[in-house]
Every structure is written in structure tokens, then in C-alpha cells.
Design a protein around this motif. Structure first.
Motif, PDB file in Angstrom:
ATOM      1  N   ASP A  50      14.449 -21.074 -60.795  1.00 52.69           N
ATOM      2  CA  ASP A  50      15.776 -20.873 -60.213  1.00 52.69           C
ATOM      3  C   ASP A  50      15.813 -19.558 -59.432  1.00 52.69           C
ATOM      4  O   ASP A  50      16.620 -19.407 -58.512  1.00 52.69           O
ATOM      5  N   THR A  51      14.971 -18.615 -59.828  1.00 51.24           N
ATOM      6  CA  THR A  51      14.801 -17.358 -59.104  1.00 51.24           C
ATOM      7  C   THR A  51      13.314 -17.112 -58.897  1.00 51.24           C
ATOM      8  O   THR A  51      12.477 -17.684 -59.613  1.00 51.24           O
ATOM      9  N   ASP A  52      12.994 -16.249 -57.937  1.00 53.86           N
ATOM     10  CA  ASP A  52      11.589 -15.946 -57.659  1.00 53.86           C
ATOM     11  C   ASP A  52      10.995 -14.985 -58.686  1.00 53.86           C
ATOM     12  O   ASP A  52       9.831 -15.119 -59.066  1.00 53.86           O
ATOM     13  N   PHE A  53      11.798 -14.012 -59.111  1.00 54.24           N
ATOM     14  CA  PHE A  53      11.338 -12.991 -60.059  1.00 54.24           C
ATOM     15  C   PHE A  53      12.451 -12.691 -61.056  1.00 54.24           C
ATOM     16  O   PHE A  53      13.622 -13.027 -60.831  1.00 54.24           O
ATOM     17  N   CYS A  54      12.076 -12.040 -62.133  1.00 57.76           N
ATOM     18  CA  CYS A  54      13.072 -11.423 -63.011  1.00 57.76           C
ATOM     19  C   CYS A  54      12.575 -10.026 -63.368  1.00 57.76           C
ATOM     20  O   CYS A  54      11.368  -9.784 -63.443  1.00 57.76           O
ATOM     21  N   THR A  78       4.733 -19.873 -68.478  1.00 50.71           N
ATOM     22  CA  THR A  78       4.382 -19.818 -67.051  1.00 50.71           C
ATOM     23  C   THR A  78       4.460 -18.451 -66.400  1.00 50.71           C
ATOM     24  O   THR A  78       3.910 -18.259 -65.314  1.00 50.71           O
ATOM     25  N   LEU A  79       5.135 -17.483 -67.004  1.00 43.11           N
ATOM     26  CA  LEU A  79       5.403 -16.236 -66.298  1.00 43.11           C
ATOM     27  C   LEU A  79       4.260 -15.232 -66.418  1.00 43.11           C
ATOM     28  O   LEU A  79       3.631 -15.116 -67.452  1.00 43.11           O
ATOM     29  N   GLN A  80       4.054 -14.493 -65.337  1.00 44.36           N
ATOM     30  CA  GLN A  80       3.034 -13.453 -65.280  1.00 44.36           C
ATOM     31  C   GLN A  80       3.667 -12.142 -64.795  1.00 44.36           C
ATOM     32  O   GLN A  80       4.570 -12.150 -63.949  1.00 44.36           O
ATOM     33  N   ILE A  81       3.153 -11.033 -65.313  1.00 44.45           N
ATOM     34  CA  ILE A  81       3.657  -9.726 -64.893  1.00 44.45           C
ATOM     35  C   ILE A  81       3.122  -9.421 -63.496  1.00 44.45           C
ATOM     36  O   ILE A  81       1.915  -9.424 -63.264  1.00 44.45           O
ATOM     37  N   VAL A 181       8.323  -6.741 -63.945  1.00 43.45           N
ATOM     38  CA  VAL A 181       8.716  -7.734 -62.948  1.00 43.45           C
ATOM     39  C   VAL A 181       7.853  -8.960 -63.194  1.00 43.45           C
ATOM     40  O   VAL A 181       6.619  -8.874 -63.146  1.00 43.45           O
ATOM     41  N   LEU A 182       8.480 -10.090 -63.486  1.00 43.42           N
ATOM     42  CA  LEU A 182       7.736 -11.303 -63.801  1.00 43.42           C
ATOM     43  C   LEU A 182       7.979 -12.389 -62.779  1.00 43.42           C
ATOM     44  O   LEU A 182       9.086 -12.533 -62.254  1.00 43.42           O
ATOM     45  N   GLY A 183       6.908 -13.147 -62.498  1.00 39.88           N
ATOM     46  CA  GLY A 183       6.993 -14.262 -61.564  1.00 39.88           C
ATOM     47  C   GLY A 183       5.917 -15.277 -61.892  1.00 39.88           C
ATOM     48  O   GLY A 183       5.325 -15.245 -62.983  1.00 39.88           O
ATOM     49  N   HIS A 184       5.601 -16.143 -60.941  1.00 37.12           N
ATOM     50  CA  HIS A 184       4.665 -17.240 -61.208  1.00 37.12           C
ATOM     51  C   HIS A 184       3.268 -17.012 -60.654  1.00 37.12           C
ATOM     52  O   HIS A 184       2.340 -17.740 -61.008  1.00 37.12           O
ATOM     53  N   GLN A 185       3.092 -16.035 -59.803  1.00 43.16           N
ATOM     54  CA  GLN A 185       1.773 -15.793 -59.219  1.00 43.16           C
ATOM     55  C   GLN A 185       0.824 -15.234 -60.269  1.00 43.16           C
ATOM     56  O   GLN A 185       1.176 -14.346 -61.049  1.00 43.16           O
ATOM     57  N   GLN A 186      -0.386 -15.765 -60.303  1.00 42.21           N
ATOM     58  CA  GLN A 186      -1.384 -15.276 -61.248  1.00 42.21           C
ATOM     59  C   GLN A 186      -1.679 -13.803 -60.998  1.00 42.21           C
ATOM     60  O   GLN A 186      -1.853 -13.390 -59.850  1.00 42.21           O
ATOM     61  N   ALA A 187      -1.735 -13.023 -62.088  1.00 44.69           N
ATOM     62  CA  ALA A 187      -1.931 -11.578 -61.968  1.00 44.69           C
ATOM     63  C   ALA A 187      -3.160 -11.176 -62.778  1.00 44.69           C
ATOM     64  O   ALA A 187      -3.117 -11.092 -64.003  1.00 44.69           O
ATOM     65  N   PHE A 268      -0.428 -12.138 -70.383  1.00 39.45           N
ATOM     66  CA  PHE A 268       0.753 -12.009 -69.525  1.00 39.45           C
ATOM     67  C   PHE A 268       0.419 -11.480 -68.138  1.00 39.45           C
ATOM     68  O   PHE A 268       1.270 -11.500 -67.249  1.00 39.45           O
ATOM     69  N   GLY A 269      -0.814 -10.980 -67.965  1.00 40.68           N
ATOM     70  CA  GLY A 269      -1.226 -10.543 -66.646  1.00 40.68           C
ATOM     71  C   GLY A 269      -1.662  -9.089 -66.591  1.00 40.68           C
ATOM     72  O   GLY A 269      -1.448  -8.313 -67.511  1.00 40.68           O
ATOM     73  N   SER A 270      -2.299  -8.746 -65.475  1.00 39.10           N
ATOM     74  CA  SER A 270      -2.715  -7.367 -65.196  1.00 39.10           C
ATOM     75  C   SER A 270      -1.821  -6.804 -64.100  1.00 39.10           C
ATOM     76  O   SER A 270      -1.407  -7.523 -63.188  1.00 39.10           O
ATOM     77  N   TYR A 271      -1.586  -5.506 -64.174  1.00 37.25           N
ATOM     78  CA  TYR A 271      -0.603  -4.904 -63.272  1.00 37.25           C
ATOM     79  C   TYR A 271      -0.803  -3.395 -63.223  1.00 37.25           C
ATOM     80  O   TYR A 271      -1.438  -2.807 -64.086  1.00 37.25           O
TER      81      TYR A 271
END
Length: 280
Positions: A50-54, A78-81, A181-187, A268-271
Motif C-alpha cells: 500500500d506504500t513504498d516504504f515505512c 517480505t520487508l527488508q531494511i 526504513v523498510l521496503g521490498h528491495q533486497q538489501a 532483515f537486510g544489510s544497510y
């Protein structure tokens, strides 16, 4: 291109300020901030696309981990940092009262009340303290009631056009909140990697085995926090931050070995982590 960003509402929250700060960093892109009643709902909105990021708080230097964020992320697949940043937190006493002595009740989120405990004991020892779901929730009521005060941010005071009686009032000057900041792109690339796992069983050394993997591979663990699974007493989920990028071969080896010692593992991802000195 328009970008939508979910955050904890209502208007005037610290989370909205953080979301606005992230939106500013996107440059010329058109951004839309969308407020949700709870942290869980803001995360679920992004999970549903429903949104691109949170933008959600994950940890405060005084209050520790934000449990609503941790618990919800464990349930979402599904969410990645995408990014992490810290913001300094400065609490303000907001009220239309002419003097502190006119205030009978102070409203705020439990964490804000606890972070201003000493100040309240010194300056408003006899007021009633009322907990709210966010620091911004009581601001419309404060606007209509001169005997009420709220602990919120200068951002909230600006949004609702309310006067600030005292600022800053937090007991500790070094008060920072870390946001994800979380979204769907693999991080898979960054200075930190965040993960969570559930142990295979509850026995002596069960937690030591996965943690020793990081030590053996010379990977520094910068944070660990446990949360109950809400299924069995003594059954926990462990949230861990390591100072390593998921695309490095050593990290990949550690994560593969970690799967052998855990019942469930989530990455949850790398950032990268940025310190932003924009004062609330």
C-alpha cells in the motif's frame, strides 16, 4: 515519480518527523507521508505494498528496543531494511497554560513520560500523568484545555500551532532514536546486517552455539535483544545486529552455519547507519 512512506500517526509524532527527514533525503522525488494508528499497521501497509516504504523506530538510547517493531517484523516475511539513521530526541512541555502551576494533567507516550521523570518530579510533582498511544495524540486536546499539558516534540508544537512552556525537558541530553526504513528491495550490502532467530530447543549452550559462530569468524555483534514468542513460557526470539555486510563471503558462511543451530532464521537486510543531527 511519487514515493509513499508509512509511519506511526497521528500528525506531529516523532515518527512523522523521521519520515519527513527521510523524504527530504530523497531529493526531488514527490513524496507522500501516510500516517497509521500503530507501528504494526504501518509495517503491514508496506508489506501489502500500500506504500513504498515505512519508517519505524527500532531502538532508543534510553528506553531500549521498540518491542512493537520487533514483534511485527518477526511475523512479516517480505520487508527488508533499506536504510537506518539516528535522530536526537528533545522533549518539550507543550501547553496553553500561562504558568507551570496552572497545569493539572500531563499527557504523553509512556516512553516520553519515563524519559522526563526527573524533570516532572522537580517541576510538576503533583500533576496527574496520563499515558497515550503517541506523543502527538493529546495535542488536539491540549489545544482546547489550558490546564492540560503534553510532552511532545517541537515538531508537534509546530504542527498544531501550540506554545512550548519548557524545552528540552528530557533527563538525559544524549537521547537518540534509531529508525529503520523498510521496503521490498533486497538489501545485501552495508556496514550492518540485522537478523533474528529462534533456537532449536531450550537446553544449556543452545544460545552460545550460534553466537560463537560470529566470534570464531571475527564478526562483531553490536546488539542482541530477546523477545518472547508468545507461544510458550521461556521460548524466545533473538534479534541480533552484526557489523558485517551480507554480501561478504565470511558473513555468508556465518549465516549458513547459523541455520544449523536455529529453528528459524530471518535476515532483515544489510544497510548503512547515518547519524542525523536534525533536532526534533
Amino acid at each position: 515519480m511519487s514515493v509513499s512512506i508509512a509511519h506511526l500517526g497521528p500528525r506531529g509524532t516523532f515518527a512523522e518527523f523521521a519520515a519527513a527527514t527521510y523524504a527530504d533525503s530523497l531529493g526531488t522525488e514527490i513524496t507522500e507521508l501516510k500516517a497509521y494508528p500503530t507501528i504494526a499497521q504501518s509495517l503491514q501497509a508496506t508489506a501489502r505494498k500500500d506504500t513504498d516504504f515505512c519508517v519505524v523506530p527500532i531502538e532508543n538510547s534510553i528506553g531500549g528496543g521498540v518491542t512493537f517493531t520487533l514483534d511485527t517484523l518477526w511475523e512479516i516475511e517480505t520487508l527488508q531494511i533499506q536504510r537506518a539513521f539516528t535522530l536526537p530526541v528533545q522533549h518539550a512541555l507543550i501547553s496553553k497554560a500561562q504558568n507551570l502551576s496552572d497545569i493539572e494533567t500531563v499527557y504523553s507516550h509512556p516512553q516520553a513520560l519515563s524519559q522526563c521523570h526527573d524533570w516532572l518530579e522537580t517541576h510538576l510533582p503533583n500533576v496527574n500523568l496520563v499515558r497515550t498511544s503517541s506523543t502527538a495524540e493529546p495535542l488536539p486536546y491540549v489545544k482546547e484545555n489550558a490546564t492540560a499539558g503534553a510532552i511532545s516534540s517541537s515538531w508537534g508544537a509546530k504542527i498544531y500551532d501550540l506554545p512550548i512552556l519548557a524545552h528540552p525537558i528530557n533527563d538525559y541530553a544524549d537521547n537518540y532514536t534509531r529508525f529503520w526504513v523498510l521496503g521490498h528491495q533486497q538489501a545485501t550490502c552495508g556496514q550492518y546486517t540485522s537478523l533474528a532467530f529462534k533456537l532449536l530447543n531450550n537446553e544449556p549452550g543452545a544460545l552460545l552455539k550460534p553466537l560463537q559462530l560470529f566470534s570464531a569468524l571475527n564478526i562483531n555483534m553490536s546488539r542482541i535483544e530477546s523477545r518472547p514468542t508468545k507461544r510458550l513460557l521461556g521460548d524466545y526470539i533473538f534479534f541480533v545486529d552484526i557489523e558485517a555486510s551480507a554480501d561478504h563471503s565470511t558473513t555468508q558462511t556465518a549465516l549458513e552455519l547459523l541455520k544449523m543451530h536455529t529453528a528459524k532464521l530471518k535476515i532483515f537486510g544489510s544497510y548503512d547507519l547515518t547519524a542525523i543531527e536534525r533536532v526534533l
